[in-house]
Every structure is written in structure tokens, then in C-alpha cells.
Design a protein around this motif. Structure first.
Motif, PDB file in Angstrom:
ATOM      1  N   ASN A   1       0.816  -1.214   0.000  1.00 59.83           N
ATOM      2  CA  ASN A   1       0.000   0.000   0.000  1.00 59.83           C
ATOM      3  C   ASN A   1       0.852   1.267   0.000  1.00 59.83           C
ATOM      4  O   ASN A   1       0.347   2.347  -0.267  1.00 59.83           O
ATOM      5  CB  ASN A   1      -1.021   0.038   1.133  1.00 59.83           C
TER       6      ASN A   1
ATOM      7  N   CYS B   1       1.879   5.841  -2.950  1.00 60.67           N
ATOM      8  CA  CYS B   1       1.413   6.727  -1.876  1.00 60.67           C
ATOM      9  C   CYS B   1       2.611   7.479  -1.304  1.00 60.67           C
ATOM     10  O   CYS B   1       2.661   8.682  -1.333  1.00 60.67           O
ATOM     11  CB  CYS B   1       0.699   5.944  -0.784  1.00 60.67           C
TER      12      CYS B   1
ATOM     13  N   LYS C   1      -1.228  -3.314  -5.868  1.00 62.49           N
ATOM     14  CA  LYS C   1      -0.380  -2.282  -6.472  1.00 62.49           C
ATOM     15  C   LYS C   1       1.014  -2.768  -6.871  1.00 62.49           C
ATOM     16  O   LYS C   1       1.778  -2.016  -7.458  1.00 62.49           O
ATOM     17  CB  LYS C   1      -0.246  -1.087  -5.522  1.00 62.49           C
TER      18      LYS C   1
ATOM     19  N   VAL D   1      -5.812   1.242  -2.742  1.00 61.89           N
ATOM     20  CA  VAL D   1      -6.050   0.510  -3.991  1.00 61.89           C
ATOM     21  C   VAL D   1      -5.372  -0.859  -3.863  1.00 61.89           C
ATOM     22  O   VAL D   1      -4.179  -0.937  -3.569  1.00 61.89           O
ATOM     23  CB  VAL D   1      -5.492   1.287  -5.204  1.00 61.89           C
TER      24      VAL D   1
ATOM     25  N   ASP E   1      -5.319   9.311  -3.970  1.00 61.06           N
ATOM     26  CA  ASP E   1      -6.072   8.517  -4.949  1.00 61.06           C
ATOM     27  C   ASP E   1      -5.632   7.053  -4.937  1.00 61.06           C
ATOM     28  O   ASP E   1      -6.432   6.161  -5.198  1.00 61.06           O
ATOM     29  CB  ASP E   1      -5.894   9.072  -6.369  1.00 61.06           C
ATOM     30  N   TRP E   2      -4.345   6.808  -4.642  1.00 60.63           N
ATOM     31  CA  TRP E   2      -3.797   5.454  -4.649  1.00 60.63           C
ATOM     32  C   TRP E   2      -3.929   4.740  -3.309  1.00 60.63           C
ATOM     33  O   TRP E   2      -3.827   3.521  -3.246  1.00 60.63           O
ATOM     34  CB  TRP E   2      -2.332   5.480  -5.068  1.00 60.63           C
ATOM     35  N   ASN E   3      -4.134   5.487  -2.241  1.00 55.18           N
ATOM     36  CA  ASN E   3      -4.213   4.887  -0.910  1.00 55.18           C
ATOM     37  C   ASN E   3      -5.370   3.899  -0.832  1.00 55.18           C
ATOM     38  O   ASN E   3      -6.515   4.252  -1.082  1.00 55.18           O
ATOM     39  CB  ASN E   3      -4.373   5.970   0.160  1.00 55.18           C
TER      40      ASN E   3
ATOM     41  N   HIS F   1       2.681  -1.822 -10.106  1.00 52.10           N
ATOM     42  CA  HIS F   1       3.074  -0.420 -10.257  1.00 52.10           C
ATOM     43  C   HIS F   1       4.398  -0.108  -9.565  1.00 52.10           C
ATOM     44  O   HIS F   1       4.880   1.019  -9.630  1.00 52.10           O
ATOM     45  CB  HIS F   1       1.983   0.495  -9.687  1.00 52.10           C
TER      46      HIS F   1
END
Length: 111
Positions: free
Chosen positions: A8, A12, A100, A97, A93-95, A103
Motif C-alpha cells: 500500500n 502513496c 499495487k 487501492v 487517490d492510490w491509498n 506499479h
């Protein structure tokens, strides 16, 4: 025992944890931080500071051996970070998701 940064943190990279670490064991990648397991003193002060809730003790199921290995490998190659920097503009926005890891960038962060 050591603490491990997990997926996560990817994209972030809030860096609140860096400010409280008494031994400066965080290392910066392009889009994630890692903890050097040989430098971590197991104090756990970073855990409640992480807005992304991405840091776990290595005894937690979320801190799989793969994450421990990723932390060790990249902490040995990336620059040490001892001061909080500005997180990416899209961090919120990525927190939270899921999934990951695709990415993840193995490139080092800015020194």
C-alpha cells in the motif's frame, strides 16, 4: 523481528514514518519506501504514523517473506531518507487501492 513496508506504500509514499524513525532505517525508491531489516530496532513508532497503513511487523501475515526480501534488497540499493518530503500529488487517490505491486518501480528515489 523487524518491520516491513508492504504494497500500500506503492504510489502513496507519504513519508510520515521517516520523521519518527529513531535510527533512520528508511530508504527511498521512486514510488515507495522500504525499511532496512538489519537497521530496524523493532520499536514500531513508524506503524501508527503511516497514513497508508503499509507497515507491519515481520510476524504479521501481511509481511510475507517476499515483502521482507523486497525491503532488504532495495534498502541496500536506494538512498537513505531521513526527512519527510512531499508525497506524490495523487497519493490519496492510490491509498487503499489493492494489488499495487505491478506499479512498483525498482528505481531509486531522488537524493
Amino acid at each position: 523481528m523487524t518491520y516491513v513496508v508492504t504494497d500500500n506504500c506503492i504510489k502513496c509514499k507519504y513519508m510520515d514514518c521517516v520523521e519518527v524513525c529513531p535510527v533512520d532505517c528508511f530508504y527511498e525508491g521512486e514510488n515507495m519506501l522500504v525499511i532496512h531489516p538489519d537497521e530496524c530496532i523493532d520499536c514500531g513508532v513508524c506503524v501508527p504514523e503511516c497514513p497508508a497503513e503499509a507497515i507491519f511487523p515481520d510476524t504479521d501475515p501481511a509481511a510475507t517473506p517476499a515483502w521482507l526480501e523486497l525491503n532488504y534488497e532495495h534498502a541496500s540499493a536506494w538512498p537513505n531518507i531521513i526527512h519527510k518530503k512531499t508525497p506524490p500529488a495523487d497519493a490519496d487517490d492510490w491509498n487503499g487501492v489493492p494489488g499495487k505491486l505491478p506499479h512498483f518501480s525498482s528505481k531509486p528515489g531522488a537524493e
